[in-house]
Design a protein around this motif. Structure first.
Motif, mmCIF file in Angstrom:
data_model
loop_
_atom_site.group_PDB
_atom_site.id
_atom_site.type_symbol
_atom_site.label_atom_id
_atom_site.label_comp_id
_atom_site.label_asym_id
_atom_site.label_seq_id
_atom_site.Cartn_x
_atom_site.Cartn_y
_atom_site.Cartn_z
ATOM 1 N N TRP A 79 0.815 -1.217 0.000
ATOM 2 C CA TRP A 79 0.000 0.000 0.000
ATOM 3 C C TRP A 79 0.851 1.270 0.000
ATOM 4 O O TRP A 79 0.419 2.312 -0.481
ATOM 5 C CB TRP A 79 -0.921 -0.045 1.227
ATOM 6 N N ARG A 117 0.405 3.153 -6.648
ATOM 7 C CA ARG A 117 -0.741 2.348 -6.220
ATOM 8 C C ARG A 117 -1.753 2.195 -7.358
ATOM 9 O O ARG A 117 -2.232 1.091 -7.628
ATOM 10 C CB ARG A 117 -1.393 3.027 -5.006
ATOM 11 N N LEU A 119 -2.986 -1.284 -9.086
ATOM 12 C CA LEU A 119 -4.406 -1.651 -9.137
ATOM 13 C C LEU A 119 -4.833 -1.881 -10.592
ATOM 14 O O LEU A 119 -5.625 -2.779 -10.888
ATOM 15 C CB LEU A 119 -5.276 -0.556 -8.501
ATOM 16 N N PHE A 128 -3.691 -5.358 -11.710
ATOM 17 C CA PHE A 128 -4.640 -6.357 -11.190
ATOM 18 C C PHE A 128 -5.911 -6.362 -12.046
ATOM 19 O O PHE A 128 -6.415 -7.412 -12.444
ATOM 20 C CB PHE A 128 -4.980 -6.059 -9.726
ATOM 21 N N ALA A 157 -3.656 -6.453 -0.479
ATOM 22 C CA ALA A 157 -2.883 -5.230 -0.240
ATOM 23 C C ALA A 157 -2.546 -5.109 1.235
ATOM 24 O O ALA A 157 -3.420 -5.273 2.087
ATOM 25 C CB ALA A 157 -3.672 -4.009 -0.696
ATOM 26 N N ASN A 158 -1.276 -4.849 1.532
ATOM 27 C CA ASN A 158 -0.816 -4.685 2.912
ATOM 28 C C ASN A 158 -0.057 -3.372 3.047
ATOM 29 O O ASN A 158 0.596 -2.930 2.103
ATOM 30 C CB ASN A 158 0.123 -5.841 3.302
ATOM 31 N N PRO A 159 -0.106 -2.762 4.232
ATOM 32 C CA PRO A 159 0.672 -1.542 4.446
ATOM 33 C C PRO A 159 2.165 -1.835 4.318
ATOM 34 O O PRO A 159 2.603 -2.968 4.544
ATOM 35 C CB PRO A 159 0.337 -1.145 5.891
#
Lengths: 245, 245
Positions: free
Chosen positions: A194, A201, A205, A208, A220-222
């Protein structure tokens, strides 16, 4: 295919076999005393990394030890133990200069992946054929794991080789890949960080979104580019077990 | 807390106990012959649904049968077996009229959740206290599962009650929730449907972004609002086991 070294099984019961196939240096990871066919996972490393980069080793050992998979990792062209060709050296120098001049890095990264993708796809296709002739690998289903550059060359591989039935991808934007991504139809896990300072970002996206697969999940991870949390390896294990098991 | 009905365990070995706490109708799901304390999962249903909606029943049974959790589901105010108050009836009519007139649904949905959130938070806090006094629930760690309206009232609950240690949320945009979401600090799984016709993708990504939790993962899958794939229930089970177990 020439095996140059077979290690004793490590503490987790995984045997590593270094191999060379033509000019391709690789490592094959299998569970101790493995016999008979099993699913094979191909692991593509990131830019500037190699077949024994820490992230590759850690994942390969878990996939072999806990999932019973065979895992193959190879050096991408111009990486690891492979010689750097003149075109690559020139391109890399040019790339540094253009980045210093403020050019958009995503375009340069995409151009670099494009430069390597053709040979990398050929390499992986030859490696799958050769590795599957081994008794302790056999012709089982094949999966692919690769993020960042491993995703940039993995998307063309998935579009080209129908033997690969499931993939973990991510850490990359859509630049230059939209058309190829649309031809990917196998189940995909797509990892996005993220707070990635190297990949936009929105562009990630969009990659994907561009994947043609009906069964695809974005995780999604920080955190920044290198900070995929450990629970995503647990998840990848289950994902491959579900689709290749 | 008054128990009105205790069912025999179903085929999967889960016992359902209908209860009433003051004016709150609820159901408690526990593994057959459960004794002693265990983690508790609260399940908040979607707008227009109720405590025994199919998605709630399916999740509750899996959490109890496979995870050994206690699970509580209640009717939200003005939902299920609860009477509809005049303010709600007026608001719902007004909402239909404004949507027919083309007003942005996300704002109306957010206003509806805001109308219900205060009472819902009070209800859940009372239910946790009462349910945890039971021998077969006890004072274990608490988790929350709620998407769509269950997320809209769940975010204020998480911000208000520190007994809740992990949550599965999602299917909702940031409208009206940014400030409250920033006060959520527990681990969160956030589910997003990539082709949701009722929730804007950007607004949902913004709600994930607004959550204050350091440990949060977005899971996005293709499909519309109601189409969360079954593998996300497997994942929720493991997520709760990891954080509450």
């Amino acid at each position: 295919m020439r095996f140059s070294l077979t290690s004793q099984p490590s503490a987790d019961g995984v045997t590593e076999q270094s191999f060379t196939l033509g000019e391709i240096p690789g490592v094959l990871f299998t569970p101790r005393d493995a016999t008979g066919p099993r699913p094979l996972i191909l692991m593509g490393h990131g830019g500037g990394q190699h077949k024994r980069a820490p992230g590759i080793l850690a994942g390969a050992h878990r996939f072999a030890a806990e999932g019973g998979f065979a895992v193959a990792a190879i050096d991408a062209p111009n990486h690891g133990d492979r010689p750097k060709d003149e075109q690559f050296i020139q391109f890399a120098g040019d790339m540094r200069a253009r980045m210093a001049a403020g050019e958009h890095p995503a375009e340069l990264v995409a151009a670099m992946h494009d430069l390597l993708a053709g040979q990398t796809v050929d390499d992986w296709q030859a490696v799958v054929t050769a590795v599957q002739e081994l008794d302790h690998v056999g012709e089982g289903p094949v999966g692919y794991w690769g993020v960042s550059m491993g995703c940039g060359v993995g998307v063309p591989l998935l579009a080209a080789d129908s033997r690969i039935r499931a993939a973990v991808l991510g850490l990359l934007g859509v630049h230059g890949l939209a058309g190829t991504a649309a031809r990917v139809t196998v189940p995909v896990r797509f990892l996005l960080q993220w707070d990635d300072t190297r990949v936009s970002r929105d562009q990630a996206l969009a990659l994907f979104d561009a994947l043609g697969s009906k069964d695809k999940t974005l995780h999604a991870n920080p955190g920044d580019h290198g900070g995929i949390p450990p629970h995503e390896t647990d998840d990848a294990l289950r994902f491959f077990a579900r689709h290749l098991g």
